[in-house]
Design a protein around this motif. Sequence first.
Motif, PDB file in Angstrom:
ATOM      1  N   SER A  11       0.825  -1.198   0.000  1.00 54.46           N
ATOM      2  CA  SER A  11       0.000   0.000   0.000  1.00 54.46           C
ATOM      3  C   SER A  11       0.861   1.250   0.000  1.00 54.46           C
ATOM      4  O   SER A  11       1.999   1.262   0.490  1.00 54.46           O
ATOM      5  CB  SER A  11      -0.928   0.006   1.215  1.00 54.46           C
ATOM      6  OG  SER A  11      -0.163   0.036   2.411  1.00 54.46           O
ATOM      7  N   THR A  12       0.321   2.299  -0.577  1.00 50.59           N
ATOM      8  CA  THR A  12       0.980   3.602  -0.643  1.00 50.59           C
ATOM      9  C   THR A  12       0.059   4.639  -0.012  1.00 50.59           C
ATOM     10  O   THR A  12      -1.140   4.388   0.167  1.00 50.59           O
ATOM     11  CB  THR A  12       1.282   3.979  -2.097  1.00 50.59           C
ATOM     12  OG1 THR A  12       0.036   4.085  -2.822  1.00 50.59           O
ATOM     13  CG2 THR A  12       2.167   2.935  -2.766  1.00 50.59           C
TER      14      THR A  12
ATOM     15  N   THR B 218      -2.913   2.043  -7.800  1.00 46.87           N
ATOM     16  CA  THR B 218      -1.791   2.721  -7.155  1.00 46.87           C
ATOM     17  C   THR B 218      -1.065   1.863  -6.129  1.00 46.87           C
ATOM     18  O   THR B 218      -0.148   2.352  -5.473  1.00 46.87           O
ATOM     19  CB  THR B 218      -2.276   4.007  -6.469  1.00 46.87           C
ATOM     20  OG1 THR B 218      -3.365   3.691  -5.586  1.00 46.87           O
ATOM     21  CG2 THR B 218      -2.741   5.025  -7.500  1.00 46.87           C
TER      22      THR B 218
ATOM     23  N   THR C  50       1.660  -0.685  -4.930  1.00 45.45           N
ATOM     24  CA  THR C  50       2.966  -1.064  -5.450  1.00 45.45           C
ATOM     25  C   THR C  50       2.984  -2.553  -5.722  1.00 45.45           C
ATOM     26  O   THR C  50       2.400  -3.336  -4.958  1.00 45.45           O
ATOM     27  CB  THR C  50       4.083  -0.714  -4.453  1.00 45.45           C
ATOM     28  OG1 THR C  50       3.804  -1.371  -3.205  1.00 45.45           O
ATOM     29  CG2 THR C  50       4.155   0.777  -4.232  1.00 45.45           C
TER      30      THR C  50
END
Length: 385
Positions: free
Chosen positions: A84-85, A156, A158
Amino acid sequence: MESKDVGFFAVVAVLGIISAATGFAGEATKIKASEVYILANSCIYPSSPALALGIVAAVFTIINRIYISVTFGGCSCCRNDPNSTPISKLLAVLSWVATVIAVSLLLTAAGLNNREGGQIDSYGYITCYVVKPGIFAAGAVLALLSAVFAIAAYITLTPAPQPTTTNPAVAFPVGTNVDLEKNPVQYPPQHKAVGFCAVVAVLGIISAAAGFAGEATRVKASEIYILTDSCVYPSSPALALGIIAAVFTIINRIYISVTFGGCSCCRNDPNSTPISKLLAVLSWVATVIAVCLLLAAAGLNNKEGGQVDSYGYFTCYVVKPGIFATGAVLALLSAVFGIGAYITLTPATQTTTTNPAIAFPAGTNVDPEKNPVQYPPQHYPPQKY
């Protein structure tokens, strides 16, 4: 792009479009003030499919949210996911917020569109109840945005690092023997089950308490006065209590899903068991039915007006007994099933391999395949023959 990604995008997009289309259809077919006739201080309403369209739009929005959560864990916005970002977490939260508001608006608009009756204003004119324009449309837009945010949150993420089978070379000091059984590797701490169970239990109790309070304070037929073919209703906090119970049920469902992925009932999780998958599905089903019952009961409790039955008697609208209580019980069962699903997960296994204790020079990295260990020769005392 992998085939599973394309499938995820397609399903989420189709469900979002269906939710938005039915929501806009509800906006187009809702009852308008120009379509209501006033006859002898009574409001005569035409038939309208907006109630069914609003419920269908809300149901498809919830189904889309369930698919997103149980398939990919809702993008793990509140978990320590290495993929996660910050952008994916923000988009996942926005998707959840859009879903909750969209469902609330669609069900509220559907309930208010089915509300009949009117009141006399300060000038002596009777005004009939109609749902304000734009509520269906706002719910439809938010249902579509929920799907868009979910797709963007997944994009989005990664990419997951590819695992390698080559073990890193480890340097040991001179003369040290490492025994992994006596000195186990320290793994990072896992989520605390006690804290999870406590939060879910508290939210479930709050939802159930508000639902039962709504059942106790709803408007009853014995509390309504009939005056010249008009129903006079007492004030009741059941509308607010029903909404509070539904909101806390949704919050509890969000916490369970984004914290532990809803027990990954539809994902290939090695820790899931058939019992945990079944309990997770039951928790989801109980949540959806509980929210629908609580919001429907809250809207119907606020519905005023009456009609003449086949015997010529004037009857006033009241919500049937047991709807609030059933929603409260299901909200509590949703929390119980969620806790049970997490408890029945199999613990993650930590495998350790015991290697023979070997002393290596300081600061050296040894690859056993390329540099096999040379054991020192054994010395034996000379033998006499």
